[in-house]
Each structure stands twice: as structure tokens, then as C-alpha cells.
Design an enzyme around this catalytic site. Structure first.
Site, mmCIF file in Angstrom:
data_model
loop_
_atom_site.group_PDB
_atom_site.id
_atom_site.type_symbol
_atom_site.label_atom_id
_atom_site.label_comp_id
_atom_site.label_asym_id
_atom_site.label_seq_id
_atom_site.Cartn_x
_atom_site.Cartn_y
_atom_site.Cartn_z
ATOM 1 N N GLN A 78 -0.936 3.452 1.716
ATOM 2 C CA GLN A 78 -2.395 3.565 1.727
ATOM 3 C C GLN A 78 -3.034 2.198 1.943
ATOM 4 O O GLN A 78 -3.301 1.457 0.997
ATOM 5 C CB GLN A 78 -2.900 4.187 0.421
ATOM 6 C CG GLN A 78 -4.361 4.501 0.470
ATOM 7 C CD GLN A 78 -4.835 5.309 -0.710
ATOM 8 O OE1 GLN A 78 -4.067 5.721 -1.560
ATOM 9 N NE2 GLN A 78 -6.130 5.537 -0.760
ATOM 10 N N PHE A 79 -3.299 1.864 3.199
ATOM 11 C CA PHE A 79 -3.900 0.575 3.522
ATOM 12 C C PHE A 79 -5.309 0.461 2.965
ATOM 13 O O PHE A 79 -5.821 -0.647 2.770
ATOM 14 C CB PHE A 79 -3.896 0.325 5.040
ATOM 15 C CG PHE A 79 -4.952 1.078 5.791
ATOM 16 C CD1 PHE A 79 -6.162 0.468 6.076
ATOM 17 C CD2 PHE A 79 -4.733 2.376 6.210
ATOM 18 C CE1 PHE A 79 -7.153 1.163 6.778
ATOM 19 C CE2 PHE A 79 -5.704 3.072 6.911
ATOM 20 C CZ PHE A 79 -6.923 2.465 7.191
ATOM 21 N N THR A 80 -5.960 1.586 2.669
ATOM 22 C CA THR A 80 -7.340 1.538 2.183
ATOM 23 C C THR A 80 -7.453 0.903 0.798
ATOM 24 O O THR A 80 -8.563 0.643 0.334
ATOM 25 C CB THR A 80 -7.988 2.933 2.177
ATOM 26 O OG1 THR A 80 -7.240 3.794 1.317
ATOM 27 C CG2 THR A 80 -8.044 3.514 3.581
#
Length: 149
Positions: A78-80
Site C-alpha cells: 500500500q504505497f498510499t
């Protein structure tokens, strides 16, 4: 590397309507890599997750790690987690690592957990995923290899 860890009674991840990873009791770990992360960061976060004492003992105190309590890990990229909204309402993801290197660190993180004897299910890197978590507690812990929080 950053991780958001949730204690779960059950969890699963779907891609295009198909289950690609699932666990019963255990930990759901949303993990993202920062631009300057390296193998040491992935190993550090894996060590923290593997040793995290968030499961209750016989007295009801959170003192047991996953290996003691039983269960698995559902690891979701999850890069967010690097979404920065200090300058407005639209997140900037400039702090996130580029995808090719990030995938390699994510895979290293997963391998490090498996090397510690943990059962690990995963999502699919860069896919549009639906994650279903039946939280237990809820218990949610933040981990950052750079110790920024």
C-alpha cells in the site's frame, strides 16, 4: 518502510472478484516502501511485525506474539501510506518508492516473515484490491523503520 498492523479474526483480499489471499486469526499488515528504504528497513519492519505482542495471554493482557498465539499474516502492499496532505487536500505520493524497487522490498518483507516461520498470504502488487478485515479489538499499530512516529 511503513506498516499499519491490524489484529484480525479473519481477513481476505480479492482481485477482480477472486480471493487471492486469506487468513483466519492473525495480523493484516498494510506495508509501503519509502524512496530511501532498503533491505534493512524491510527486515526491521518484518522483525517488529513478527515479534509484536498484541495477542492476549490467559490473564487478558496483550503479551503474546503471533507465533505464540497462532494465526497468519495477510500482507498488502500500500504505497498510499506515504500520502502527504500537509499542503492541501490532494495527497502527494512523492515519498513513496518507485514500483519496481518497492515490489522487491515488499517481497523481501514477505520472505522475512516466512523465514521466521509465519504463514503469510498476500495481495497482488499494484493491483486494485478489495480487502476485507474482521478486526479483533480493534487493535491497530503503526510501525515505521525510520521512527518518524
Amino acid at each position: 518502510m511503513r506498516a499499519v498492523v491490524q489484529r484480525a479474526l479473519a481477513a481476505r483480499v480479492e482481485v477482480d472478484g477472486q480471493v487471492v489471499g486469506a487468513i483466519e486469526r492473525g495480523l493484516v499488515v498494510f506495508v509501503g516502501a519509502a524512496r530511501d528504504d532498503d533491505d534493512a528497513d524491510a527486515d526491521s519492519v518484518a522483525n517488529k511485525v513478527a515479534g509484536l505482542r498484541v495477542f492476549s495471554d490467559d490473564a487478558g493482557k496483550m503479551s503474546r506474539a503471533l507465533a505464540d498465539a497462532g494465526g497468519g499474516v495477510l500482507a498488502i502492499s500500500q504505497f498510499t501510506l506515504f500520502g502527504d496532505v500537509r499542503r492541501g487536500l490532494r495527497p502527494s505520493f512523492d515519498g513513496a518508492m518507485e514500483p519496481v524497487r518497492a515490489e522487491a522490498l515488499y517481497e523481501r518483507f514477505v520472505a522475512a516473515l516466512r523465514a521466521r516461520g509465519l504463514e503469510v498470504a498476500t495481495g497482488r502488487f499494484r493491483a486494485d484490491m478489495r480487502v476485507f478485515v474482521e478486526n479483533d479489538g480493534p487493535v491497530t499499530i503503526l510501525i515505521d523503520s525510520k521512527r518518524t512516529f
